[in-house]
Design a protein around this motif. Structure first.
Motif, short mmCIF file in Angstrom:
data_model
loop_
_atom_site.label_atom_id
_atom_site.label_comp_id
_atom_site.label_asym_id
_atom_site.label_seq_id
_atom_site.Cartn_x
_atom_site.Cartn_y
_atom_site.Cartn_z
N ILE A 431 0.98 -1.12 -0.10
CA ILE A 431 0.07 0.05 -0.12
C ILE A 431 0.87 1.33 0.11
CG2 ILE A 431 -1.92 1.04 1.47
CD1 ILE A 431 -2.59 -1.32 2.88
N ALA A 432 0.51 2.27 -0.72
CA ALA A 432 1.31 3.31 -0.77
C ALA A 432 0.88 4.73 -0.11
CB ALA A 432 1.49 3.81 -2.54
N VAL A 433 1.40 4.78 0.85
CA VAL A 433 0.70 5.91 1.83
C VAL A 433 1.96 7.21 1.87
CG1 VAL A 433 0.07 6.48 3.92
CG2 VAL A 433 -0.23 4.29 3.31
N GLY A 434 1.38 8.39 1.06
CA GLY A 434 2.24 9.46 0.94
C GLY A 434 3.63 9.24 0.54
N GLY A 435 3.87 8.07 -0.32
CA GLY A 435 5.07 7.76 -0.85
C GLY A 435 5.92 6.81 -0.09
N PHE A 436 5.36 6.22 1.03
CA PHE A 436 6.00 5.42 1.80
C PHE A 436 5.12 3.89 1.58
CE2 PHE A 436 7.10 8.89 4.26
CZ PHE A 436 8.50 8.87 4.34
#
Length: 534
Positions: A431-436
């Motif tokens: 899962i990509a959360v704000g680039g993380f």
């Protein structure tokens, strides 16, 4: 990497390399700091091949410690301040990190000391934010932001950064074999979510820095980049720090992202470049000061870490007059594999074309040893000088990560006749959360530790600001005490990294399963998508 840095420091000795909240450090000053760090570490008994950790935000200490460790012949290990103590302990033990650099910030030092107490870590070196600031700001910080500072304990295992560099910097630089010697261990996840250390050699990291630096057609113009992406992330490590050292440019460092501070820094320094993630550009557009801020100095902005919405790109370019291009890469590729051209034809919705010296091709999603069927999406595999040597002490993971010498990205895409790549799916559950990157299995493992939870599935939910957000779905044990999703969420979130926190834990009577009884994340996503209309 040591030669790359030393060459720029010699050529541009008097130029500013760092602007930190208005205090400037020249290439010569930073170079002196790296020599003193290397000498201090050597006098403590550290040397070539040792792993030295960075648990730091964007502060001048990071560059001195990073290149000082490399000068010694040590391998840098980046640690994210977003991780929990237990996650950091695991990475310290896995990598064999002996010494950790951090700051006297309340958000960092207590965590670093906890890791020191629970792991085989030998020493922590603690820097001071106030000492890196201009005089007036340093005093303000000490007087009015004391709550953000932790006291360095009187412990022989804890050393002040100022004491470490109190030397003549005379220790000679280690002899480096660029293709063999590891410069950086960058922790990343995988299909299982188990953190693995991507081993990036000096050749890998230096090649990617030069590849990225060579993309800018304005090499003869002033180069001043806003360094607000965290340097512990491979995106910033390459696209902010290393790339700018290659160009002889200046890094305007901000310790963390704040939209108002970022706008003020661009206006104050006349920054020419801004790498970021989509959430940053959205926050800057939403800030009330945007319309009153002079952003005319910006030329090229680079978006990575998550998909860039075409509307966001158009609105940013209209508001600033700069160009916003999307790129793509992995920790395993030292940061960058593709990017849309800075000038010339751009194709919104794509991740651009392979950067110089990089090859991409598509393989069959079921059998990566075969090419993808003609005209069909396939898994993207990559080759180039920036591709990692392998995972740290994980030979079995290397076997899964490479096919016939090509790096498997886990992303499914298409490549058009002009070489522009579009990602259409991903094999990984990330899962990509704000680039993380957030790996569902990691959060599911924590949820299973709660006595009331019988089954758990974690998925990503689309979010206009962060790209995706984490949501957990659980079933409960039949004899479990009464509980609800709010209680479970409040129990879960303190135990995971900030970027891993769930917006909700949804309690259900059942979770979808495959024909053989395995929990089906794919079917759950389809159910939630249909119910919520995304």
């Amino acid at each position: 990497m040591t030669a790359l840095f030393d060459n720029s420091a010699r050529r541009h000795a008097a130029r500013p390399l760092i602007d930190f909240m208005g205090r400037r450090y020249s290439y010569a000053e930073v170079a002196d700091g790296t020599r003193r760090v290397a000498t201090g570490l050597a006098r403590m008994g550290y040397g070539k091949g040792d792993r030295i950790g960075m648990f730091l935000p964007n502060v001048p200490h990071y560059l001195a410690a990073y290149f000082g460790a490399l000068r010694l012949g040590a391998t840098v290990v980046n640690f994210s301040p977003l991780y929990s103590v237990d996650e950091l302990v695991h990475q310290v033990e896995d990598s064999g990190t002996r010494l950790l650099f951090t700051l006297s910030a309340t958000a960092l030092l207590p965590t670093a000391l906890a890791v020191l107490g629970k792991s085989s870590l030998e020493r922590v070196v603690v820097g001071s934010v106030a000492g890196a600031l201009p005089g007036g700001k340093s005093l303000f910080y000490r007087l009015f932001r004391g709550k953000e500072v932790s006291t360095r304990p009187a412990d022989p295992r804890v050393t002040a950064f100022s004491a470490l560099i109190d030397n003549d910097g005379a220790h000679p630089a280690a002899a480096i074999q660029p293709v063999r010697d590891a410069a950086l261990i960058q922790y990343t996840g995988g299909t299982t979510g188990t953190p693995k250390g991507a081993v990036l050699t000096h050749a890998n990291v230096a090649a990617n820095a030069r590849q990225v630096a060579g993309l800018d057609p304005h090499f003869d113009l002033p180069d001043r980049i806003l360094g607000v992406l965290p340097l512990f992330h491979v995106f910033a490590n390459t696209c902010v720090m290393n790339r700018t050292i290659v160009t002889g440019g200046e890094i305007v460092l901000l310790p963390r992202f704040d939209a108002g501070q970022a706008l003020a820094a661009i206006a104050r320094t006349k920054a020419t470049a801004l790498p970021g993630v989509p959430t940053m550009y959205q926050a800057l557009l939403d800030h009330p000061r945007l319309a009153r801020t002079d952003l005319s100095s910006l030329r090229t902005c680079i978006s990575g870490g998550a998909a860039l919405n075409a509307d966001l790109k158009a609105r940013w370019e209209a508001a600033t007059g700069s160009t916003l291009v999307e790129g793509y890469g992995l920790s395993e590729s030292a940061g960058v594999l593709t990017v849309n051209p800075y000038e010339g034809e751009q194709k919104p919705g794509t991740i651009g074309q392979p950067i110089p010296g990089t090859w991409l091709r598509l393989v069959d999603k079921e059998d990566p040893r075969r090419p993808a069927p003609a005209g069909q999406p396939g898994e993207i595999v990559a080759a180039g000088p920036q591709v990692m040597a392998g995972y740290w002490n994980r030979a079995e993971a290397d076997d899964a990560a490479f096919v016939d010498g090509w790096l498997r990205t886990g992303d499914v895409g298409t490549i058009d006749a002009d070489g522009y790549v579009t990602i259409v799916d991903r094999l990984k559950d990330m899962i990509a959360v704000g680039g993380f990157k957030v790996f569902p299995s990691r959060i599911e493992t924590v949820l299973h530790q709660h006595p009331a939870v019988r089954e758990a599935l974690v998925i990503g939910i689309p979010d206009a600001y962060s790209g995706e957000r984490v949501r957990a779905y659980v079933t409960l044990e039949a004899d479990a005490p009464a509980t609800d999703g709010v209680v479970l969420r409040d129990w879960l979130n303190p135990q995971v990294g900030k970027h891993e926190r769930a917006d909700a834990v949804v309690v259900r009577d059942a979770l979808p399963k495959t024909m053989i009884g395995k929990l089906s994340r794919k079917d759950l996503i389809a159910e939630v998508r249909a119910a919520e209309g995304w």
